[in-house]
Design a protein around this motif. Structure first.
Motif, PDB file in Angstrom:
ATOM      1  N   MET A 204      33.468  41.112  35.233  1.00 19.81           N
ATOM      2  CA  MET A 204      32.268  40.192  35.371  1.00 19.81           C
ATOM      3  C   MET A 204      32.448  38.996  34.462  1.00 19.81           C
ATOM      4  N   THR A 205      31.976  37.731  34.933  1.00 15.75           N
ATOM      5  CA  THR A 205      32.321  36.481  34.141  1.00 15.75           C
ATOM      6  C   THR A 205      30.947  36.212  33.478  1.00 15.75           C
ATOM      7  N   PRO A 206      30.921  35.897  32.193  1.00 14.14           N
ATOM      8  CA  PRO A 206      29.651  35.467  31.708  1.00 14.14           C
ATOM      9  C   PRO A 206      28.936  34.064  32.544  1.00 14.14           C
ATOM     10  N   VAL A 207      27.760  34.122  32.611  1.00  9.92           N
ATOM     11  CA  VAL A 207      27.346  32.971  33.168  1.00  9.92           C
ATOM     12  C   VAL A 207      26.448  32.000  32.233  1.00  9.92           C
ATOM     13  N   GLN A 208      26.296  32.556  31.024  1.00  4.34           N
ATOM     14  CA  GLN A 208      26.007  31.573  29.963  1.00  4.34           C
ATOM     15  C   GLN A 208      26.850  31.618  28.813  1.00  4.34           C
ATOM     16  N   TYR A 209      26.897  30.407  27.873  1.00  2.00           N
ATOM     17  CA  TYR A 209      28.002  30.615  26.952  1.00  2.00           C
ATOM     18  C   TYR A 209      27.556  29.674  25.663  1.00  2.00           C
ATOM     19  N   GLY A 210      27.871  30.084  24.594  1.00  6.06           N
ATOM     20  CA  GLY A 210      27.095  29.521  23.179  1.00  6.06           C
ATOM     21  C   GLY A 210      27.468  30.573  22.143  1.00  6.06           C
TER      22      GLY A 210
ATOM     23  N   THR B 162      14.839  42.194  35.910  1.00  6.33           N
ATOM     24  CA  THR B 162      15.683  42.615  36.830  1.00  6.33           C
ATOM     25  C   THR B 162      16.273  41.195  37.560  1.00  6.33           C
ATOM     26  N   THR B 163      15.447  40.111  37.855  1.00  7.43           N
ATOM     27  CA  THR B 163      15.810  38.960  38.646  1.00  7.43           C
ATOM     28  C   THR B 163      17.003  38.401  37.785  1.00  7.43           C
ATOM     29  N   GLU B 164      16.788  38.204  36.602  1.00 18.85           N
ATOM     30  CA  GLU B 164      18.128  37.660  36.131  1.00 18.85           C
ATOM     31  C   GLU B 164      19.488  38.450  35.946  1.00 18.85           C
ATOM     32  N   SER B 165      19.058  39.862  36.067  1.00 17.02           N
ATOM     33  CA  SER B 165      20.255  40.822  36.179  1.00 17.02           C
ATOM     34  C   SER B 165      20.928  40.676  37.727  1.00 17.02           C
ATOM     35  N   LEU B 166      19.974  40.476  38.542  1.00 18.29           N
ATOM     36  CA  LEU B 166      20.613  40.218  39.801  1.00 18.29           C
ATOM     37  C   LEU B 166      21.204  39.048  40.184  1.00 18.29           C
ATOM     38  N   ASN B 167      20.752  38.014  39.489  1.00 20.69           N
ATOM     39  CA  ASN B 167      21.575  36.855  39.591  1.00 20.69           C
ATOM     40  C   ASN B 167      22.827  36.656  38.707  1.00 20.69           C
ATOM     41  N   TRP B 168      22.563  37.329  37.595  1.00 17.94           N
ATOM     42  CA  TRP B 168      23.912  37.441  36.898  1.00 17.94           C
ATOM     43  C   TRP B 168      25.030  38.064  38.056  1.00 17.94           C
ATOM     44  N   LEU B 169      24.760  39.077  38.466  1.00 13.20           N
ATOM     45  CA  LEU B 169      25.699  39.779  39.281  1.00 13.20           C
ATOM     46  C   LEU B 169      26.335  39.037  40.432  1.00 13.20           C
TER      47      LEU B 169
ATOM     48  N   VAL C  17      17.592  36.470  47.773  1.00 13.44           N
ATOM     49  CA  VAL C  17      18.163  35.139  47.608  1.00 13.44           C
ATOM     50  C   VAL C  17      19.320  34.593  46.578  1.00 13.44           C
ATOM     51  N   PRO C  18      19.639  35.629  45.932  1.00  9.94           N
ATOM     52  CA  PRO C  18      21.100  35.354  45.028  1.00  9.94           C
ATOM     53  C   PRO C  18      22.263  35.667  45.899  1.00  9.94           C
ATOM     54  N   TRP C  19      21.949  36.549  46.981  1.00 13.12           N
ATOM     55  CA  TRP C  19      23.280  37.073  47.853  1.00 13.12           C
ATOM     56  C   TRP C  19      23.092  36.019  48.929  1.00 13.12           C
ATOM     57  N   GLN C  20      22.132  35.329  49.364  1.00 15.20           N
ATOM     58  CA  GLN C  20      22.328  34.310  50.503  1.00 15.20           C
ATOM     59  C   GLN C  20      22.982  33.090  49.877  1.00 15.20           C
ATOM     60  N   VAL C  21      22.798  32.764  48.608  1.00 19.77           N
ATOM     61  CA  VAL C  21      23.532  31.443  47.967  1.00 19.77           C
ATOM     62  C   VAL C  21      24.792  31.886  47.831  1.00 19.77           C
ATOM     63  N   LEU C  22      25.135  33.056  47.455  1.00 21.80           N
ATOM     64  CA  LEU C  22      26.489  33.312  47.047  1.00 21.80           C
ATOM     65  C   LEU C  22      27.218  33.451  48.479  1.00 21.80           C
TER      66      LEU C  22
ATOM     67  N   ASP D 242      18.877  47.886  42.490  1.00 23.33           N
ATOM     68  CA  ASP D 242      17.465  47.328  42.044  1.00 23.33           C
ATOM     69  C   ASP D 242      16.643  48.600  41.524  1.00 23.33           C
ATOM     70  N   GLY D 243      16.580  48.995  40.241  1.00 15.07           N
ATOM     71  CA  GLY D 243      15.445  50.004  39.702  1.00 15.07           C
ATOM     72  C   GLY D 243      14.426  49.606  39.388  1.00 15.07           C
ATOM     73  N   ALA D 244      13.582  48.403  39.473  1.00 20.42           N
ATOM     74  CA  ALA D 244      12.758  47.616  38.688  1.00 20.42           C
ATOM     75  C   ALA D 244      11.333  48.761  38.983  1.00 20.42           C
ATOM     76  N   GLN D 245      11.278  49.468  40.183  1.00 19.74           N
ATOM     77  CA  GLN D 245      10.100  50.223  40.532  1.00 19.74           C
ATOM     78  C   GLN D 245      10.347  51.715  40.396  1.00 19.74           C
TER      79      GLN D 245
END
Length: 404
Positions: free
Chosen positions: A242-248, A90-97, A124-129, A196-199
């Motif tokens: 959405m733009t990819p945040v990892q490439y390869g 979930t954490t990675e998903s939210l950061n990617w968003l 935190v990801p939204w604070q940074v954004l 966030d549907g983690a729970q």
């Protein structure tokens, strides 16, 4: 439900000379033998990389991997398997968003609306954004019962609101968000809705199409699956934006020395060798949940919560946080004993084989809102039983006698 416990071999072990009473499923659930066996079968019989090979093992692994995607999509009511992206959590998903979607949508003066009960991963990801774009963060208040204040939510929505992100179920208070109503209200002002549907996933039936959310994130390890695999659901148009945040590797369509083009959704987001075994294990977890029945699971967990709330109400000097009605209190039960540090309570419980969590539960703003620094948290899953509850309450009474 009596036979379900036989599938979880870890529940047969002892801790500190006592039968294991595992009450920390909100952090990570236990795994049934069917999930563990399926992961082992992949490594024993299908171990190969996916998508890249024309040989038999690779084709078999690809079929199992993509089959897991289809199982997840069906479970959550997605329109297509292509609406499901595999992540680590979930954490990675939210950061990617935040990085791959939000950064393209926001400008100075726009607003991101969260609530006071969010996990750090949804703050935190939204604070940074917000700092990067000049957007403003706003927070919805809670009712006295620890539920989202819908009136305050309506008041804080405006034409400036571009993103609304909130937890389906609080990982501290167990309160359930009115997702469908909040989504409809947010869409009226043109905001994107992220949940966030983690729970929530694995505890009761969820239909993302009916809820009409734009994105929905959750983790495999909290719903009987392995660690290191998560899911990001998105409506097609929103994933396309959405733009990819990892490439390869894997996510590439064509590469020249000057530029690259990417595969279609969802594969453009899954760079490199994915967590193949994790995805296959998650697919097995979905099979298991479907076999037991999500309605059966929801009923069992509500029954346990009702019994726990009733039992804890009889213990002096104990404060339970969140809704007091089991129908509105899902999964997690957070509490404190007056004058006793939560870590001390958890230590005494551990000595009796009762495994709970103590701390701020990655929700420090919520702790501040509640006027506390930390709390003890017990999670009741469908594989728990009355004996678990009795051992928990007995150990808690012992802790009170020792400290108070």
């Amino acid at each position: 439900m009596k036979t379900v416990r036989d599938d979880f071999t870890i529940l047969n072990r002892q801790v500190n000379g006592h039968p294991l009473t595992y009450l920390d499923g909100a952090a990570t659930s236990q795994k049934p033998a069917q999930v563990l066996d399926r992961i082992r079968a992949y490594y024993d019989r299908e171990n190969a990389n996916v998508h890249r090979g024309v040989y038999t093992l690779s084709q078999e692994a690809t079929t199992s991997y993509e089959g897991a995607r289809a199982k997840v999509a069906a479970m959550i009511g997605a329109a297509s398997a292509k609406n499901v992206v595999f992540t680590r959590s979930t954490t990675e998903s939210l950061n990617w968003l935040a990085q791959g979607y939000g950064f393209n949508q926001l400008e100075a003066g726009d607003e991101i609306l969260l609530t006071q009960l969010e996990h750090h991963s949804n703050i935190v990801p939204w604070q940074v954004l917000a700092k990067a774009t000049g957007a403003r963060l706003r927070y919805v208040s809670l009712t006295d019962e620890g539920e989202i204040d819908l009136a305050d939510f309506k008041d804080k929505l405006s034409q400036k609101t571009k993103i609304v992100s909130f937890a389906h179920v609080s990982n501290v208070l167990g309160s359930l968000a009115p997702v469908k109503e909040m989504t409809a209200l947010a869409h009226e002002v043109g905001a994107t809705v992220i949940v966030d549907g983690a729970q929530a996933v694995g505890h009761f039936a969820i239909d993302v199409s009916d809820l009409d959310v734009d994105f929905y994130a959750f983790s495999g390890h909290k719903m009987l699956g392995p660690t290191g695999i998560g899911v990001l659901y998105g409506k097609t148009d929103f994933l396309e934006a959405m733009t990819p945040v990892q490439y390869g590797g894997e996510m590439i369509e064509r590469v020249t020395l000057e530029e690259a083009t990417f595969q279609e959704v969802p594969w453009r987001f899954e760079a490199g060798t994915p967590n193949i075994a994790g995805a296959i294990g998650l697919g097995a977890a979905v099979d298991y949940l479907n076999e037991v029945g999500l309605e059966t699971i929801a009923d069992k967990e509500e029954e346990l919560m009702a019994a726990a709330l009733s039992a804890l109400a009889e213990i002096p000097d104990l404060t339970v946080y969140g809704p007091q009605d089991a129908k509105n209190h899902h999964g997690v039960l957070s509490f404190n004993l007056a004058g006793v540090h939560p870590h001390d309570v958890a230590t005494v419980l551990d000595m009796a084989g009762v495994e709970v969590r103590a701390g701020h539960h990655c929700a420090q703003p919520l702790m501040d809102y509640l006027g506390i620094q930390s709390a003890v948290r017990a999670t009741f899953a469908f594989y728990n039983n009355q004996e678990d509850l009795d051992r928990f309450v007995s150990a808690l009474r012992q802790a009170r006698e020792y400290f108070v």
